[in-house]
Structures are given as C-alpha cells and as structure tokens.
Scaffold this motif. Structure first.
Motif, PDB file in Angstrom:
ATOM      1  N   MET A   1      18.173 -20.836   6.886  1.00  0.00           N
ATOM      2  CA  MET A   1      16.726 -20.667   7.062  1.00  0.00           C
ATOM      3  C   MET A   1      16.359 -19.199   7.258  1.00  0.00           C
ATOM      4  SD  MET A   1      14.104 -22.431   9.806  1.00  0.00           S
ATOM      5  CE  MET A   1      14.504 -24.086   9.295  1.00  0.00           C
ATOM      6  N   HIS A   2      17.302 -18.445   7.848  1.00  0.00           N
ATOM      7  CA  HIS A   2      17.030 -17.022   8.085  1.00  0.00           C
ATOM      8  C   HIS A   2      16.705 -16.306   6.781  1.00  0.00           C
ATOM      9  CE1 HIS A   2      17.382 -12.964   9.670  1.00  0.00           C
ATOM     10  NE2 HIS A   2      18.253 -12.693   8.703  1.00  0.00           N
ATOM     11  N   ASN A   3      17.468 -16.592   5.730  1.00  0.00           N
ATOM     12  CA  ASN A   3      17.225 -15.946   4.441  1.00  0.00           C
ATOM     13  C   ASN A   3      15.890 -16.358   3.836  1.00  0.00           C
ATOM     14  OD1 ASN A   3      19.632 -14.509   4.470  1.00  0.00           O
ATOM     15  ND2 ASN A   3      20.783 -16.159   3.463  1.00  0.00           N
ATOM     16  N   LEU A   4      15.504 -17.617   4.057  1.00  0.00           N
ATOM     17  CA  LEU A   4      14.213 -18.088   3.552  1.00  0.00           C
ATOM     18  C   LEU A   4      13.062 -17.361   4.247  1.00  0.00           C
ATOM     19  CD1 LEU A   4      14.882 -21.944   3.359  1.00  0.00           C
ATOM     20  CD2 LEU A   4      14.685 -20.349   1.443  1.00  0.00           C
ATOM     21  N   ILE A   5      13.171 -17.215   5.565  1.00  0.00           N
ATOM     22  CA  ILE A   5      12.140 -16.502   6.321  1.00  0.00           C
ATOM     23  C   ILE A   5      12.108 -15.033   5.908  1.00  0.00           C
ATOM     24  CG2 ILE A   5      11.444 -15.730   8.626  1.00  0.00           C
ATOM     25  CD1 ILE A   5      12.580 -18.320   9.735  1.00  0.00           C
ATOM     26  N   SER A  90      16.340 -26.077  -5.571  1.00  0.00           N
ATOM     27  CA  SER A  90      17.449 -26.221  -6.514  1.00  0.00           C
ATOM     28  C   SER A  90      18.662 -25.395  -6.099  1.00  0.00           C
ATOM     29  CB  SER A  90      17.013 -25.822  -7.924  1.00  0.00           C
ATOM     30  OG  SER A  90      16.650 -24.446  -7.964  1.00  0.00           O
ATOM     31  N   SER A  91      18.445 -24.432  -5.201  1.00  0.00           N
ATOM     32  CA  SER A  91      19.549 -23.595  -4.711  1.00  0.00           C
ATOM     33  C   SER A  91      20.295 -24.249  -3.565  1.00  0.00           C
ATOM     34  CB  SER A  91      19.012 -22.230  -4.267  1.00  0.00           C
ATOM     35  OG  SER A  91      18.435 -21.549  -5.354  1.00  0.00           O
ATOM     36  N   GLY A  92      19.890 -25.453  -3.215  1.00  0.00           N
ATOM     37  CA  GLY A  92      20.616 -26.188  -2.187  1.00  0.00           C
ATOM     38  C   GLY A  92      19.922 -26.246  -0.833  1.00  0.00           C
ATOM     39  N   HIS A  93      18.764 -25.626  -0.701  1.00  0.00           N
ATOM     40  CA  HIS A  93      18.029 -25.682   0.558  1.00  0.00           C
ATOM     41  C   HIS A  93      17.305 -27.020   0.658  1.00  0.00           C
ATOM     42  CE1 HIS A  93      18.776 -21.482   1.493  1.00  0.00           C
ATOM     43  NE2 HIS A  93      18.386 -21.141   0.276  1.00  0.00           N
ATOM     44  N   SER A  94      17.314 -27.599   1.822  1.00  0.00           N
ATOM     45  CA  SER A  94      16.649 -28.883   2.030  1.00  0.00           C
ATOM     46  C   SER A  94      15.142 -28.693   2.127  1.00  0.00           C
ATOM     47  CB  SER A  94      17.153 -29.535   3.320  1.00  0.00           C
ATOM     48  OG  SER A  94      16.780 -28.758   4.453  1.00  0.00           O
ATOM     49  N   HIS A  95      14.405 -29.800   1.936  1.00  0.00           N
ATOM     50  CA  HIS A  95      12.947 -29.757   2.094  1.00  0.00           C
ATOM     51  C   HIS A  95      12.583 -29.269   3.497  1.00  0.00           C
ATOM     52  CE1 HIS A  95      12.848 -32.225  -1.561  1.00  0.00           C
ATOM     53  NE2 HIS A  95      11.569 -31.905  -1.654  1.00  0.00           N
ATOM     54  N   ALA A  96      13.353 -29.729   4.487  1.00  0.00           N
ATOM     55  CA  ALA A  96      13.055 -29.350   5.867  1.00  0.00           C
ATOM     56  C   ALA A  96      13.165 -27.847   6.070  1.00  0.00           C
ATOM     57  CB  ALA A  96      13.995 -30.086   6.826  1.00  0.00           C
ATOM     58  N   ARG A  97      14.252 -27.236   5.546  1.00  0.00           N
ATOM     59  CA  ARG A  97      14.425 -25.794   5.712  1.00  0.00           C
ATOM     60  C   ARG A  97      13.342 -25.009   4.990  1.00  0.00           C
ATOM     61  NH1 ARG A  97      20.766 -23.947   5.542  1.00  0.00           N
ATOM     62  NH2 ARG A  97      21.436 -25.057   7.429  1.00  0.00           N
ATOM     63  N   VAL A  98      13.028 -25.426   3.778  1.00  0.00           N
ATOM     64  CA  VAL A  98      12.004 -24.733   3.005  1.00  0.00           C
ATOM     65  C   VAL A  98      10.651 -24.821   3.706  1.00  0.00           C
ATOM     66  CG1 VAL A  98      10.705 -24.726   0.832  1.00  0.00           C
ATOM     67  CG2 VAL A  98      13.194 -25.056   0.806  1.00  0.00           C
ATOM     68  N   TYR A  99      10.326 -26.005   4.199  1.00  0.00           N
ATOM     69  CA  TYR A  99       9.032 -26.197   4.862  1.00  0.00           C
ATOM     70  C   TYR A  99       8.959 -25.441   6.178  1.00  0.00           C
ATOM     71  CZ  TYR A  99       5.225 -28.437   7.402  1.00  0.00           C
ATOM     72  OH  TYR A  99       4.097 -28.657   8.150  1.00  0.00           O
ATOM     73  N   TRP A 100       9.974 -25.622   7.032  1.00  0.00           N
ATOM     74  CA  TRP A 100       9.910 -25.021   8.362  1.00  0.00           C
ATOM     75  C   TRP A 100      10.036 -23.503   8.310  1.00  0.00           C
ATOM     76  CZ3 TRP A 100       7.709 -27.509  12.017  1.00  0.00           C
ATOM     77  CH2 TRP A 100       7.765 -28.907  12.049  1.00  0.00           C
ATOM     78  N   SER A 101      10.669 -22.978   7.286  1.00  0.00           N
ATOM     79  CA  SER A 101      10.706 -21.523   7.145  1.00  0.00           C
ATOM     80  C   SER A 101       9.302 -20.982   6.914  1.00  0.00           C
ATOM     81  CB  SER A 101      11.621 -21.116   5.981  1.00  0.00           C
ATOM     82  OG  SER A 101      11.081 -21.511   4.732  1.00  0.00           O
TER      83      SER A 101
END
Length: 265
Positions: A1-5, A90-101
């Motif tokens: 999640m850190h990378n997404l943020i 598609s890179s393997g991040h879950s919906h939860a991680r993408v959303y919460w980021s």
C-alpha cells in the motif's frame, strides 16, 4: 500500500488544480487579514492571533471546505478516467489496497493540508504580534483539536460522493451541491429551533465548534478589550468525536462497497 500512496502523492503534486488549490489555501488567511485591516482602518501590525480568530478566523475553516472538496476529489477520483486503477489491480494489488490507499491519501491531502493551512496563520501572527487578549489560547486549542473530527466526517462524505460518480470533476460538483443543501437545511432547522441540530450535519457541527458562548468587555492599560468565552463542554467534545467517527466509518465503508462492485476491468 505504501507504493500506491506514494504514487498517488506523486500524481497530486504534479496536478495543476491541486497546486493552485494549495497555494490558495495558504494565502487566503493572509489576504483576509490584510482586507480586514484595510476595512477597519487598522494597522496590520496590531492584529494579534486572538483578534484574527474573533474577527475572521471563525469563518476560515468553513471557507476552506472547498479546498477539502477539491483535494479529496482529486485523490479519490483523479484517475477515474484513465486506466491507472486497472493497472494497479492487474499488477496484483487487491481492491482493498487500491481503495484504502486513495482514502488515506484523500485524508492526508484533504484534511491534513487544509488543517495545516488553517493553523499556520495563528503561529505566524503570534510570533509577529503576540497572542492577544481576546481568547484563551488553551480553550481555542481544544476547539481546534475537535474541529478536525467534523472535517474528517465531511471529507468522508466527499469521498463517498466521488466514489459514486467515479471521477474528480463530477465528485467536486456533487460535493459542492451537498454542502449547499446542508447549509440551506441547517438554516431552515435553525429557524425551527425546536431541537439540537448540532450533529445532524457536518457543517452545523463545525459551526457550533467555532461559535463562542459569551463575551464581555474590560479595560486593560487604558484600552477596551473584548473577551470571548470559548470554553468547551464535555458533551460537545464527546458527541462531536463519536458522531464524526461513526459517520466517517459508514461513508468510507459504503465507498469501498461501491468501488469493489464497479467494473474496473
């Protein structure tokens, strides 16, 4: 999640509307101080931090809600029209991680930066002209501390609205419409005056926090000073925190349900 943020932060730092909004947030207080000094015919050197609060400061957070709307909408829906979300999933991040980021980024930029822009003028004016004699610093700091909670609540509502629309522009429009409706309904309820409307809307909760209870005048060093009582009841503190966090939780949870059900493929 850190990378997404981190990726979201990079995108926001290079977004023109975001940059303009932040510059505006950090300059509006000083423009307000200047205009207030000009209109009153007073020297700007005489405007203390406490005088700033009782003259114009109480209205600043409500004005800054526009900044919260823009920053939150850009954080949550700024990439709604491109394929960024699809790439992340598609890179393997879950919906939860993408959303919460995006939610965490929205709170950092929307609430964090806005509150910083609100607080800094008090620090600057205190350093230049002193705190002043109009308000107790300790009481005001309590108000500022609990003010953050209705802003978190409002930001949560803005995030939900942006999630429903799916893009930043539509999210901003809906958020602005929501606030206009809240302001109008709050005015209607105020006329009825038959019940406590403080916690019905985030805007009314914020206004209650920024409203002083009593004021009186006294003479100090040959000068008349107006003292404003900003003492805060435990009832206001507890209910503001509980209601704000409860509703914020509902908003962001509903937003996640909407986000997960939306076809991002």
């Amino acid at each position: 999640m850190h990378n997404l943020i981190k990726s979201q932060n990079y995108t926001l730092r290079h977004d023109l509307l975001t940059v303009i909004t932040i510059i505006s947030l950090f300059t509006i207080p000083y423009m307000t101080v200047y205009l207030d000094g000009v209109l009153e015919g007073a020297s700007l050197g005489g405007i203390t931090a406490s005088k700033y609060m009782v003259t114009v400061g109480a209205a600043i957070p409500e004005i800054f809600l526009l900044g919260v709307m823009i920053l939150v909408a850009k954080a949550v829906g700024g990439d709604g029209s491109d394929k960024t979300i699809n790439y992340e999933l598609s890179s393997g991040h879950s919906h939860a991680r993408v959303y919460w980021s995006r939610i965490l980024t929205g709170y950092i930029w929307g609430v964090g930066i806005t509150c910083l822009a609100i607080f800094i003028p008090y620090v600057v004016l205190t350093m230049i002209n002193g705190w002043g004699d109009n308000i107790s610093l300790n009481e005001l700091m309590v108000r500022f501390a609990i003010m953050i909670f209705p802003m978190i609540r409002l930001a949560g509502a803005f995030m939900l609205a942006t999630s429903l629309i799916g893009n930043a522009g539509g999210g901003m429009a809906i958020c602005y419409g929501i606030e206009l409706i809240e302001v109008m309904l709050d005015a209607v309820f105020e006329e009825m005056a038959s019940f406590d409307r403080t916690y019905i809307f985030g805007i009314s909760n914020l206004a209650k926090i920024l409203t002083y209870n009593n004021s009186w005048e006294f003479v100090e060093n040959g000068k008349t000073v107006t003292w404003f009582d900003y003492a805060t009841s435990n009832d206001l503190i507890i209910k503001t925190i509980v209601v704000s966090l409860f509703l914020s939780g509902i908003y962001v949870t509903l937003g996640y349900i909407v986000f997960k059900k939306r076809d991002n493929g």
